[in-house]
Design an enzyme around this catalytic site. Structure first.
Site, PDB file in Angstrom:
ATOM      1  N   LYS A  81       0.538  16.401  55.737  1.00  0.00           N
ATOM      2  CA  LYS A  81       1.939  16.410  55.263  1.00  0.00           C
ATOM      3  C   LYS A  81       2.138  14.989  54.791  1.00  0.00           C
ATOM      4  CE  LYS A  81       2.778  17.452  59.557  1.00  0.00           C
ATOM      5  NZ  LYS A  81       3.342  18.075  60.782  1.00  0.00           N
ATOM      6  N   GLY A  91       6.364  15.256  66.691  1.00  0.00           N
ATOM      7  CA  GLY A  91       7.646  15.150  65.609  1.00  0.00           C
ATOM      8  C   GLY A  91       8.257  13.288  66.181  1.00  0.00           C
ATOM      9  N   GLY A 131       0.771  15.973  66.906  1.00  0.00           N
ATOM     10  CA  GLY A 131       0.403  17.233  67.688  1.00  0.00           C
ATOM     11  C   GLY A 131      -1.278  17.362  67.372  1.00  0.00           C
ATOM     12  N   ARG A 140       1.901  17.423  79.348  1.00  0.00           N
ATOM     13  CA  ARG A 140       3.458  17.450  79.479  1.00  0.00           C
ATOM     14  C   ARG A 140       3.902  17.772  80.599  1.00  0.00           C
ATOM     15  NH1 ARG A 140       4.627  19.917  73.636  1.00  0.00           N
ATOM     16  NH2 ARG A 140       4.616  18.203  72.457  1.00  0.00           N
TER      17      ARG A 140
HETATM   18  P1  ADP Z   1      -0.355  15.594  63.251  1.00  0.00           P
HETATM   19  O1  ADP Z   1      -0.046  17.126  63.896  1.00  0.00           O
HETATM   20  O2  ADP Z   1      -1.368  14.990  64.193  1.00  0.00           O
HETATM   21  O3  ADP Z   1       0.928  15.054  62.715  1.00  0.00           O
HETATM   22  P2  ADP Z   1      -0.717  16.885  60.924  1.00  0.00           P
HETATM   23  O4  ADP Z   1      -0.096  18.189  61.219  1.00  0.00           O
HETATM   24  O5  ADP Z   1       0.030  16.074  59.754  1.00  0.00           O
HETATM   25  O6  ADP Z   1      -1.058  15.976  62.047  1.00  0.00           O
HETATM   26  O7  ADP Z   1      -2.073  17.166  60.059  1.00  0.00           O
HETATM   27  C1  ADP Z   1      -2.829  18.147  60.760  1.00  0.00           C
HETATM   28  C2  ADP Z   1      -3.471  19.054  59.781  1.00  0.00           C
HETATM   29  O8  ADP Z   1      -4.047  18.235  58.611  1.00  0.00           O
HETATM   30  C3  ADP Z   1      -4.711  19.943  60.286  1.00  0.00           C
HETATM   31  O9  ADP Z   1      -4.291  21.059  60.426  1.00  0.00           O
HETATM   32  C4  ADP Z   1      -5.949  19.728  59.327  1.00  0.00           C
HETATM   33  O10 ADP Z   1      -6.705  20.766  59.167  1.00  0.00           O
HETATM   34  C5  ADP Z   1      -5.071  19.137  58.078  1.00  0.00           C
HETATM   35  N1  ADP Z   1      -6.145  18.598  57.319  1.00  0.00           N
HETATM   36  C6  ADP Z   1      -6.774  17.371  57.571  1.00  0.00           C
HETATM   37  N2  ADP Z   1      -7.364  16.970  56.320  1.00  0.00           N
HETATM   38  C7  ADP Z   1      -7.251  18.148  55.528  1.00  0.00           C
HETATM   39  C8  ADP Z   1      -7.837  18.127  54.134  1.00  0.00           C
HETATM   40  N3  ADP Z   1      -8.861  17.343  53.656  1.00  0.00           N
HETATM   41  N4  ADP Z   1      -7.366  19.323  53.639  1.00  0.00           N
HETATM   42  C9  ADP Z   1      -6.501  20.213  53.963  1.00  0.00           C
HETATM   43  N5  ADP Z   1      -5.940  20.008  55.229  1.00  0.00           N
HETATM   44  C10 ADP Z   1      -6.392  18.982  55.920  1.00  0.00           C
HETATM   45 MG    MG Z   2       0.680  19.003  63.104  1.00  0.00          MG
END
Ligand code: ADP
Ligand code: MG
Length: 388
Positions: free
Chosen positions: A198, A368, A345, A37
């Site tokens: 999420k 976000g 992230g 960053r």
């Molecule tokens: P990003 O930060 O890239 O937007 P998210 O925050 O939505 O992604 O998702 C990341 C999280 O999702 C990680 O902490 C990961 O452990 C969790 N995750 C991925 N697959 C699973 C799963 N099958 N069950 C529970 N958690 C999961």
């Molecule tokens: Mg995340």
């Protein structure tokens, strides 16, 4: 089109308040663990320095409780900038107010003053008019290059832009340009990959991408809501019950529009304390990664893509037992002869952990904020910037 710093004339001697996103991970010794960053901001700072502006830089770091927190000082970032711009950088212990004003007063043309963490100011995150006024006193012009916080209406991202002549910096210009191009004139086949945990936040994102993509791959925690919507047993895997209906609608719509949706066909799951590989989940099983057959199926699709957008790891990649799927998908994305964009992230951390980061077309610096762009939603801190 938003005004960019290239549209700002006569910068010499002008005080420019540059909002950056220096929210970088630090260890307990104040060492910067990932400088992405900061290095992303160097071109904007350099441009302003070369034009002879007096560059007043502000940023947040972490989530302080509106007061000084020595672990969240921006001083380590000042040290980094001092190396990048020798003899040009000063650090202000004050985030704003009379002490910061005195420091700004002393700045010469082409010098940089980094202000202390802007979130030490009470009211920064509430866009408090007093904070806005204090920040405005430090500058003649405002430049927003803090992509990671452009979805936030804070004093330093929004309030100041209302009051001062303004523009966006090179990083924000690049970030919004990448997403705009990907949606306005996508290269086909366009494969979108979604994962993470999420579902609630991301279903609108799938809806937006569905109008443009040819294939949508869904893995990670998000997949189980969709598998349940198809009537499959998902054991004790995470499911967002409120979203099952919406997931069903997405699947139906995809069928209508002839968009391919790929869901996992096998899993790596935790059954009690045991890690198991299985085609179907049941009982106490919690699906935590995609299985080998799924990896193969997803990889084939990814390798055929001309444009890829990825958000969300396809497994609980922080746990070495469940990271294989995400690492393999990262490899496939990096190998594909496609323009690839990765946002989110955790997704960006996963790509970096896979060692494939240098083969990705665009790694977004904003979690976000990039999600909002994928949803096709405007970012308030950019909307408020003057048009050309
Ligand atoms: P990003 O930060 O890239 O937007 P998210 O925050 O939505 O992604 O998702 C990341 C999280 O999702 C990680 O902490 C990961 O452990 C969790 N995750 C991925 N697959 C699973 C799963 N099958 N069950 C529970 N958690 C999961
Ligand atoms: Mg995340």
């Amino acid at each position: 089109m938003k005004k960019t710093i290239r549209d700002l004339k006569d910068l010499k001697g002008k005080r420019v308040l540059l909002r950056c996103d220096f929210n970088v991970p630090l260890d307990n010794y104040g060492d910067i663990l990932d400088d992405t960053r900061i290095s992303a901001e160097i071109p904007t700072i350099k441009y302003l320095v070369d034009k002879g502006a007096r560059v007043v830089v502000c940023s947040h770091l972490g989530r302080p409780k509106s007061s000084y927190d020595k672990y969240l000082s921006l001083f380590p970032v000042a040290v980094y900038l001092m190396k990048a711009f020798p003899n040009k950088v000063k650090f202000s212990r004050a985030s704003a107010g009379p002490d910061a004003e005195a420091e700004v007063e002393k700045l010469k043309d082409g010098e940089i003053l980094l202000l202390e963490n802007v979130r030490f100011l009470e009211g920064e995150e509430k866009n408090n008019p007093k904070v806005v006024q204090e920040l405005c006193k430090l500058a003649d012009i405002y430049v927003n290059d803090a992509f990671g916080v452009c979805h936030r209406k804070h004093a330093s991202t929004y309030g100041v832009a209302v009051k001062l002549p303004n523009a966006i910096g090179f990083l924000v210009e690049k970030e919004i340009g990448v997403f705009e191009k990907a949606f306005k004139s996508p290269k086909h086949p366009f494969v979108a990959i979604f994962g993470g945990a999420k579902v609630d936040d991301k279903i609108s994102l799938i809806n937006n991408v569905m109008d443009k993509a040819d294939t949508i791959i869904i893995g990670g925690g998000m997949a189980y809501t969709f598998l349940q919507a198809q009537g499959q047993d998902v054991g004790k895997s995470i499911v967002s019950l409120e979203q099952v209906g919406d997931a069903k609608k997405v699947l139906e719509l995809a069928k209508e529009k002839d968009i391919k949706i790929l869901l996992p066909v096998d899993h790596v799951a935790l059954d009690g304390t045991k890690v198991v590989k299985t085609k179907s989940l049941c009982g106490e099983m919690v699906g935590l990664d995609i299985g080998n057959a799924t990896i193969k199926m997803f990889t084939k699709e990814i390798l055929g893509a001309k444009q890829i957008m990825w958000n969300g790891p396809v497994g609980k990649y922080e746990d070495s037992r469940f990271k294989k799927g995400t690492m393999k998908i990262a490899k496939a994305v990096s190998k594909a002869k496609a323009y690839s964009i990765v946002g989110g992230g955790d997704s960006v951390s996963a790509i970096k952990a896979s060692g494939c980061a240098n083969k990705i077309g665009h790694l977004s610096t904003g979690g976000g904020a990039s999600l909002k762009l994928m949803e096709g939603k405007p970012l308030p801190a950019i909307e408020i910037i003057d048009n050309k």
